[in-house]
Design an enzyme around this catalytic site. Structure first.
Site, short mmCIF file in Angstrom:
data_model
loop_
_atom_site.label_atom_id
_atom_site.label_comp_id
_atom_site.label_asym_id
_atom_site.label_seq_id
_atom_site.Cartn_x
_atom_site.Cartn_y
_atom_site.Cartn_z
N CYS A 57 0.86 -1.19 0.00
CA CYS A 57 0.00 0.00 0.00
C CYS A 57 0.89 1.23 0.00
O CYS A 57 2.09 1.14 0.22
CB CYS A 57 -0.87 0.02 1.25
SG CYS A 57 -1.81 -1.48 1.47
N ARG A 67 1.28 2.12 -6.06
CA ARG A 67 1.49 1.04 -5.09
C ARG A 67 0.21 0.27 -4.78
O ARG A 67 0.23 -0.74 -4.08
CB ARG A 67 2.05 1.61 -3.78
CG ARG A 67 3.42 2.25 -3.92
CD ARG A 67 3.85 2.85 -2.61
NE ARG A 67 4.06 1.84 -1.60
CZ ARG A 67 5.19 1.20 -1.37
NH1 ARG A 67 6.25 1.48 -2.10
NH2 ARG A 67 5.28 0.32 -0.42
N TRP A 86 -3.55 -1.66 -1.45
CA TRP A 86 -3.44 -2.88 -2.26
C TRP A 86 -3.92 -3.98 -1.34
O TRP A 86 -3.23 -4.34 -0.38
CB TRP A 86 -1.98 -3.08 -2.67
CG TRP A 86 -1.74 -4.35 -3.41
CD1 TRP A 86 -1.21 -5.51 -2.93
CD2 TRP A 86 -1.97 -4.59 -4.81
NE1 TRP A 86 -1.12 -6.44 -3.93
CE2 TRP A 86 -1.58 -5.90 -5.08
CE3 TRP A 86 -2.50 -3.80 -5.84
CZ2 TRP A 86 -1.69 -6.47 -6.35
CZ3 TRP A 86 -2.59 -4.38 -7.09
CH2 TRP A 86 -2.19 -5.69 -7.35
N ASN A 116 0.63 -0.59 6.00
CA ASN A 116 1.12 -1.28 4.80
C ASN A 116 1.79 -2.55 5.28
O ASN A 116 2.63 -2.48 6.18
CB ASN A 116 2.12 -0.38 4.07
CG ASN A 116 2.83 -1.10 2.94
OD1 ASN A 116 2.28 -2.00 2.34
ND2 ASN A 116 4.06 -0.68 2.66
N GLY A 117 1.42 -3.69 4.72
CA GLY A 117 2.08 -4.94 5.13
C GLY A 117 1.06 -5.95 5.61
O GLY A 117 -0.14 -5.82 5.35
N GLU A 165 10.73 -19.07 -19.83
CA GLU A 165 10.45 -17.71 -19.39
C GLU A 165 11.59 -16.76 -19.79
O GLU A 165 11.34 -15.61 -20.18
CB GLU A 165 10.22 -17.70 -17.86
CG GLU A 165 10.11 -16.34 -17.21
CD GLU A 165 8.93 -15.48 -17.66
OE1 GLU A 165 8.11 -15.94 -18.45
OE2 GLU A 165 8.87 -14.31 -17.24
N LYS A 210 11.01 -13.44 -22.07
CA LYS A 210 11.42 -12.08 -21.67
C LYS A 210 12.21 -11.43 -22.80
O LYS A 210 12.04 -10.25 -23.09
CB LYS A 210 12.27 -12.10 -20.39
CG LYS A 210 11.51 -12.38 -19.12
CD LYS A 210 10.67 -11.24 -18.61
CE LYS A 210 9.25 -11.24 -19.05
NZ LYS A 210 8.28 -12.18 -18.62
N GLU A 234 9.88 -10.48 -25.73
CA GLU A 234 8.99 -9.35 -25.41
C GLU A 234 9.75 -8.03 -25.34
O GLU A 234 9.29 -7.00 -25.80
CB GLU A 234 8.38 -9.54 -24.04
CG GLU A 234 7.33 -10.59 -23.94
CD GLU A 234 6.82 -10.66 -22.51
OE1 GLU A 234 5.64 -10.37 -22.33
OE2 GLU A 234 7.58 -11.01 -21.60
N HIS A 247 17.07 -34.35 -29.99
CA HIS A 247 15.95 -34.81 -30.82
C HIS A 247 15.59 -33.79 -31.89
O HIS A 247 14.52 -33.86 -32.48
CB HIS A 247 14.73 -35.09 -29.93
CG HIS A 247 14.99 -36.16 -28.92
ND1 HIS A 247 15.10 -37.49 -29.26
CD2 HIS A 247 15.24 -36.09 -27.59
CE1 HIS A 247 15.37 -38.20 -28.18
NE2 HIS A 247 15.47 -37.37 -27.15
N LYS A 268 -0.92 -4.97 -20.78
CA LYS A 268 -0.66 -5.57 -19.47
C LYS A 268 -1.71 -6.62 -19.13
O LYS A 268 -1.39 -7.65 -18.56
CB LYS A 268 -0.66 -4.46 -18.40
CG LYS A 268 -0.33 -4.95 -17.00
CD LYS A 268 1.10 -5.43 -16.91
CE LYS A 268 1.43 -6.12 -15.60
NZ LYS A 268 2.61 -6.99 -15.75
C1 F6R Z 1 4.73 -11.89 -20.02
C2 F6R Z 1 3.41 -11.52 -19.58
C3 F6R Z 1 2.25 -12.30 -20.07
C4 F6R Z 1 1.30 -12.63 -18.92
C5 F6R Z 1 0.03 -13.30 -19.45
C6 F6R Z 1 -0.92 -13.67 -18.32
O1 F6R Z 1 5.71 -11.05 -19.53
O2 F6R Z 1 3.25 -10.59 -18.81
O3 F6R Z 1 2.65 -13.46 -20.71
O4 F6R Z 1 1.97 -13.45 -18.02
O5 F6R Z 1 -0.64 -12.46 -20.34
O6 F6R Z 1 -1.31 -12.55 -17.61
P1 F6R Z 1 -1.95 -12.70 -16.18
O7 F6R Z 1 -0.93 -13.27 -15.27
O8 F6R Z 1 -2.38 -11.33 -15.78
O9 F6R Z 1 -3.13 -13.64 -16.33
#
Ligand code: F6R
Length: 619
Positions: free
Chosen positions: A2, A30, A78, A105-106, A488, A492, A495, A511, A614
């Site tokens: 928070c 936050r 949050w 917060n916490g 992953e 990264k 992306e 293979h 996002k």
């Molecule tokens: C990768 C990324 C996406 C999300 C995916 C699921 O860096 O951010 O691959 O992981 O779109 O999103 P959430 O976790 O919000 O369901």
């Protein structure tokens, strides 16, 4: 995670509220589940709070303006304990005639037992939060002692967990008292006025002189000064510094991008996700459970549904849950699961993993699973979001808001939650690993410090990224829990740096994918701990030799003390030694930093990569 702000100034006027509202606007990153303020006015405490974004609080204050004051606190939430409602919004009240207002917060880990004691003594609660317990306790201590600092001191000694608390009292105008343990709090030093904030963004418009507090310290601010003491009651001193960041950088904690900040937040994301997971008997607990333990005991199969990074966390979950709870686990991309013909019935536990809790593909998969009769558990970072609401049980990750589009700290928090779920199921079902759950939780508790240590070793990784800015293709290999890390790491890089990147299970190399290797091809290899069962370590070292022999540039991520990799590595990136199952929490960090740095070196937008959103709320 928070945001909190406190202010004391010389005059009874509008400024206290203005400072706090401006501070909250800067701290809204936050958390934005609710916002609230409290002021000490001539008539006592006046407060207003509203669920939702700060805008809702602003409208409420426009409709019902508060009186002038020189003492104010404000909070942007949050949600952790208790949903994002008006009632759970801070400040919370305590003491005789509710003369105390407190924000937090916490997570106060022992709030259940403290609340029991307060209820037995006749206290009445208006919220489901852990915070209100602290408000009642500090309020009662003020009624006994008549001094806010003493009251805070007497209470913090009873609290376990991570917390920053700020309190004001109607009978002590011109004073704000703060306390911190494992949660941030900084003091802003003004001229005839002083400030408190979760970070300097809270007060940067007013002063650049700041005071850093140590762990387990209490600070009391008045318009003319401040004093600091330890939780042991002894006088203490903070560390003065001058803030050189501009306001935008201050929101990012001084980092150039939110992603850099979020990578550096990861020790906290893991530590906070681990907080408050055991009840008084030491048994693990989930956050919201709307299913019986019998149903969970009857589960004969688990399907994890998720997308992207969350699905890779799901792959780690498979290894962990199968190992500890001995239940078969499959991992399905949510969009594939939804429109296939999955074998799911009332004995299937469908675990969804989602940072946002709003990903449409994952939501549809959860709904479909429920239609088929499955029991559903959600691992989610966002309180009150749709996926946890649609699920029978929830395990919240406490990574705090993730703002950079590409996921980093949420991934570590999701893996941590997956471990907790695996251990919870092991305990519940009494398998051979049930006894080990507490030992593993202790190992997990060591991980935040190891991640912190690792973050301090990233110079060479950054140099490598700069040097490789023109690279067109990078491969990633891993085995066992290192396999999802490879996936992953590749995601990264795709992306953030728009580079062709692919992750493979190292055993799969021969293979087919080994045909991709030619002179100079960079390949990250995630080497398992030398303690990994079934000689996996040796097998991965052989894989490194195979690709090295074909000219690959081997970028090897290995545990401290693993000397076997040295002869075959073009570069060795060391991570602190840890139990094999927990290694993903470390091994991914250099790959995140590498992608971030390479993206920066190419001059790309790290926080908002092209074509991405996002939260993907369409199918
Ligand atoms: C990768 C990324 C996406 C999300 C995916 C699921 O860096 O951010 O691959 O992981 O779109 O999103 P959430 O976790 O919000 O369901």
């Amino acid at each position: 995670m928070c945001g909190i702000v406190g202010y004391v100034g010389p005059n009874v006027d509008e400024k206290a509220l203005t400072v706090v509202m401006e501070g909250l606007a800067r701290l809204e990153y936050r958390g934005y589940d609710s916002a609230g303020v409290a002021l000490v006015t001539e008539d006592g405490i006046e407060a207003e709070k509203r669920a939702g974004k700060l805008e809702n609080l602003r409208s409420a204050l426009d409709a019902h303006p508060l009186d002038g004051s020189r003492t104010a606190i404000g909070h942007t939430r949050w949600a952790t304990h208790g949903g994002p409602t008006d009632g759970n919004a801070h400040p919370h009240r305590g003491g005789q005639d509710d003369k105390l207002a407190l924000i937090h917060n916490g997570i106060i880990e022992n709030f259940h037992s403290l609340k029991k004691g307060l209820l037995a003594a006749g206290a009445q609660f208006q919220s489901e939060t852990d915070t209100e317990v602290a408000a009642k306790l500090v309020g009662a201590e003020f009624d006994k002692t008549g001094d806010l600092t003493t009251a805070m001191l007497n209470v913090v000694q009873q609290l376990e967990g991570a917390f920053t608390l700020l309190a004001i009292h109607a009978d002590q105008p011109g004073v704000v008292v703060g306390a911190r343990r494992n949660s941030p709090l900084v003091v802003g030093l003004g001229d005839g006025e002083n400030f408190l904030g979760s970070d300097v963004a809270a007060f940067i418009g007013y002063t650049r002189q700041a005071l850093e507090l140590g762990q387990d310290q209490i600070v009391t601010i008045t318009p003319d000064g401040y004093s600091v003491m330890g939780f042991d009651g002894r006088p203490a001193e903070g560390t003065h510094y001058e803030v050189t960041w501009d306001a935008a950088a201050a929101e990012r904690g001084g980092y150039a991008t939110f992603m850099e900040k979020e990578i550096n937040d990861q020790p906290h994301a893991v530590a906070d996700t681990l907080l408050g997971r055991t009840d008084e008997s030491g048994a693990l607990v989930l956050d919201e459970v709307r299913i019986s333990e019998e149903q969970l005991r009857a589960v004969d199969k688990i399907t994890v549904v998720a997308c992207g990074t969350a699905a890779y966390a799901g792959m780690v979950a498979k290894y962990a849950i199968e190992h500890w709870a001995r239940i078969p686990v499959e991992v399905a991309l949510a969009h594939e699961f939804r429109y296939a013909d999955p074998v799911v019935d009332e004995r299937t536990l469908v675990v969804s993993i989602s940072q946002s809790g709003e990903t449409m593909d994952t939501l549809m998969a959860v709904k479909h699973a429920r239609e088929l009769g499955a029991v559903t558990v959600s691992i989610c970072n966002t309180h009150g979001s749709t996926i946890p609401r649609e699920s029978d049980a929830v395990l919240y990750t406490h990574a705090g808001p993730e703002i950079a589009v590409a996921s980093t700290k949420a991934f570590l928090a999701q893996i941590t939650a997956a471990y907790i779920l695996g251990l919870y199921l092991a305990q519940l079902r009494g398998g051979s690993y049930a006894e080990d759950a507490q030992a593993v939780m202790r190992d997990l508790a060591d991980m935040p410090a190891k991640i912190q240590d690792l973050l301090g070793r990233m110079d060479r990784v950054k140099e490598m990224a700069e040097f490789m800015a023109d690279t067109r293709s990078v491969l990633f290999l891993g085995r066992n829990v290192g396999y999802p890390v490879a996936m992953e790491g590749a995601l990264k890089l795709k992306e953030l740096a728009y580079i062709h990147a692919e992750g493979f299970a190292a055993g799969e190399l021969k293979h087919g994918p080994i045909a991709l290797i030619d002179a100079g091809q960079p390949v990250f290899v995630i080497v398992p701990s030398p303690d990994t069962p079934h000689d996996l370590h040796k097998k991965v070292v052989s894989n490194i030799q195979e690709i090295r022999a074909r000219g690959a540039r081997t970028l090897v991520i290995a545990h401290d003390g693993d000397e076997d990799v040295e002869p075959f590595a073009s570069e060795v990136i060391r991570i602190p030694a840890c139990p094999p199952m927990l290694a993903p929490l470390l091994a991914i960090v250099p790959l995140q930093v590498f992608a971030l740095q390479l993206s920066t070196a190419k001059g790309l937008d790290v926080d908002q990569p092209r074509n991405l959103a996002k939260s993907v709320t369409v199918e």
